[in-house]
Design an enzyme around this catalytic site. Structure first.
Site, PDB file in Angstrom:
ATOM      1  N   ASP A 184       9.176   2.741   1.559  1.00 53.52           N
ATOM      2  CA  ASP A 184       7.988   3.426   2.052  1.00 53.52           C
ATOM      3  C   ASP A 184       7.872   3.149   3.543  1.00 53.52           C
ATOM      4  O   ASP A 184       7.397   2.093   3.958  1.00 53.52           O
ATOM      5  CB  ASP A 184       6.758   2.916   1.298  1.00 53.52           C
ATOM      6  N   PHE A 233       0.856  -1.182   0.000  1.00 50.39           N
ATOM      7  CA  PHE A 233       0.000   0.000   0.000  1.00 50.39           C
ATOM      8  C   PHE A 233       0.890   1.228   0.000  1.00 50.39           C
ATOM      9  O   PHE A 233       1.739   1.388   0.870  1.00 50.39           O
ATOM     10  CB  PHE A 233      -0.929   0.034   1.221  1.00 50.39           C
ATOM     11  N   LYS A 262       2.530   9.453   8.409  1.00 48.36           N
ATOM     12  CA  LYS A 262       1.710   9.041   9.561  1.00 48.36           C
ATOM     13  C   LYS A 262       2.141   9.591  10.933  1.00 48.36           C
ATOM     14  O   LYS A 262       1.655  10.609  11.366  1.00 48.36           O
ATOM     15  CB  LYS A 262       1.573   7.522   9.589  1.00 48.36           C
TER      16      LYS A 262
END
Ligand SMILES: *Cc1c(COP(=O)(O)O)cnc(C)c1O
Length: 401
Positions: A220, A135, A249
């Site tokens: 990532d 993702f 995040k």
């Protein structure tokens, strides 16, 4: 009930939102419009890293808002320079581009990879290799990298030149990477994919494969960043140095903040005019980022996350043997997943746990994900696991199809 009715009427229905409207939070606790309190072991999907309502973070944001919020990237601002300097000191990277989200950080990496080879005069290197189950975000570039077909429905045509290989399989990666490969993009642990930890040697082999083929390796770390896996960055578990990485995040502790970090040798890949963000690196977001780093130091959150993460992992492993409804447990640090048996209904399990006052999320379709604030205590973890235990004793089953 009017809050919920209004929410369902006026919000675009892109999410399957639980019927709860939150109003405030403190540490690992949240409170809803009915005054009901919950234990948050999700942290807004690994975002509220220092807990809700942290006084030092709140004060930093308030003070900075009064002093200076935004001047655009036509100029520098002191907070952005300070945050970039702090990140360069703590990581193997030399240069930083600030943005506002994980998907933007990944878009920046993608553009860096494509443009880097163009600047080198190698126009044949345009292909990007990513993993199945990955993702990377929801904008068209990051979405094209995302290796989950369900997110691609109805969005064609996607970005061309993207290949997906099975995650954790170094042989498959080697076969896919060649002189046409601009970059390989990988998560050190797949979060959304179901908390999947690759074999120990995988990232090191990925680095070797990229070096051998001359391709860039991009990580990532949007979900793993800042202590989540028990190290400041997850790349520290393997000792590899990627060419760039994406963060977001947890780095703003709840304030929208993302970044692309890269090494000097590839930094020329995004020359003046090649990329930009109006809000990126604004003084307010960077002040939040600096406060988060200060809290990490003051409260030794990486060490705490590592210790609490180990004990969470052990407790979860015990539960897997205890309940037929649980078939696997995996993860690193305070990013852990408990995979449910195929006949168990994960969304209904999540709802039952929530009714007991504990918040988790589901990843990869059938995995209960634990991504608590890094300040979580042993007692809070126990409290959360008690609710999970109670629900897994007699879990809701899927409708037979
Ligand atoms: C959440 C996530 C993203 C997307 O971040 P947004 O801030 O939602 O755009 C990208 N990559 C990974 C690994 C993520 O977990």
């Amino acid at each position: 009930m009017t809050w919920l009715q209004d929410a369902e009427r006026v919000m675009l229905g892109t999410y399957r939102q639980a019927p709860v409207v939150f109003t405030r939070g403190e540490g690992c606790r949240l409170e809803d419009t009915d005054g009901r309190r919950y234990l948050d072991l999700s942290a807004g999907i690994a975002v509220a890293s220092v807990g809700h309502g942290h006084p030092r973070l709140a004060r930093a944001i308030g003070d900075q808002a009064a002093r200076l919020m935004h001047v655009s990237n036509l100029f520098y601002n002191d907070r952005a320079v300070e945050l970039a300097r702090a990140l360069v000191e703590r990581t193997p990277f030399d240069r930083i581009f600030f943005c506002n989200s994980g998907t933007e950080a990944n878009e920046t990496m993608l553009k860096l990879a494509r443009r880097y080879w163009y600047e080198q005069g190698d126009t044949g290197r345009t292909e990007l290799v990513a993993a199945t189950g990955s993702f990377h975000g929801r904008t068209m570039g990051a979405l094209s990298l995302t290796g989950q077909p369900k997110h691609h429905t109805g969005m064609d045509p996607l970005l061309s030149g993207v290949r997906h290989v099975p995650y954790g399989d170094a042989e498959a990666l080697r076969d896919a990477v060649g002189t046409q490969t601009a970059a390989v993009v990988l998560e050190p642990v797949q979060g959304e994919g179901g908390v999947v930890v690759p074999p120990d040697e995988y990232l090191r082999r990925a680095r070797d494969i990229c070096d051998h083929a001359g391709a860039l390796l991009l990580l990532d770390e949007v979900q793993t960043c800042y202590g989540r896996t028990g190290r400041f960055l997850a790349l520290e578990h393997t000792g590899i140095e990627p060419d760039a990485c994406a963060l977001a995040k947890g780095m703003g502790g709840g304030f929208p903040l993302g970044a692309m970090l890269c090494r000097e040798r590839v930094a020329g890949g995004l020359p003046p005019g090649s990329h930009a963000s109006t809000f990126g690196g604004n003084a307010l977001a960077c002040a939040a980022g600096l406060a988060v780093l200060a809290i990490f130091d003051e409260e030794e959150l990486v060490r705490h996350a590592s210790a609490q993460g180990e004990s969470l992992g052990r407790s979860l492993a015990e539960r897997v043997s205890r309940h037929a409804a649980a078939v696997d447990v995996r993860g690193r640090g305070l990013l852990r997943g408990l995979q449910l048996a195929p006949d168990v209904d994960p969304v209904a399990v999540l709802a039952r746990i929530r009714e007991r006052g504990v918040l988790l999320s589901v990843a990869g379709g059938d995995v209960l994900r634990f991504s608590p604030p890094l300040v979580v205590s042993a007692a809070e973890i126990d409290e959360g696991l008690e609710a999970v235990d109670a629900v897994l004793q007699d879990p809701p089953r899927k409708e037979p199809s």
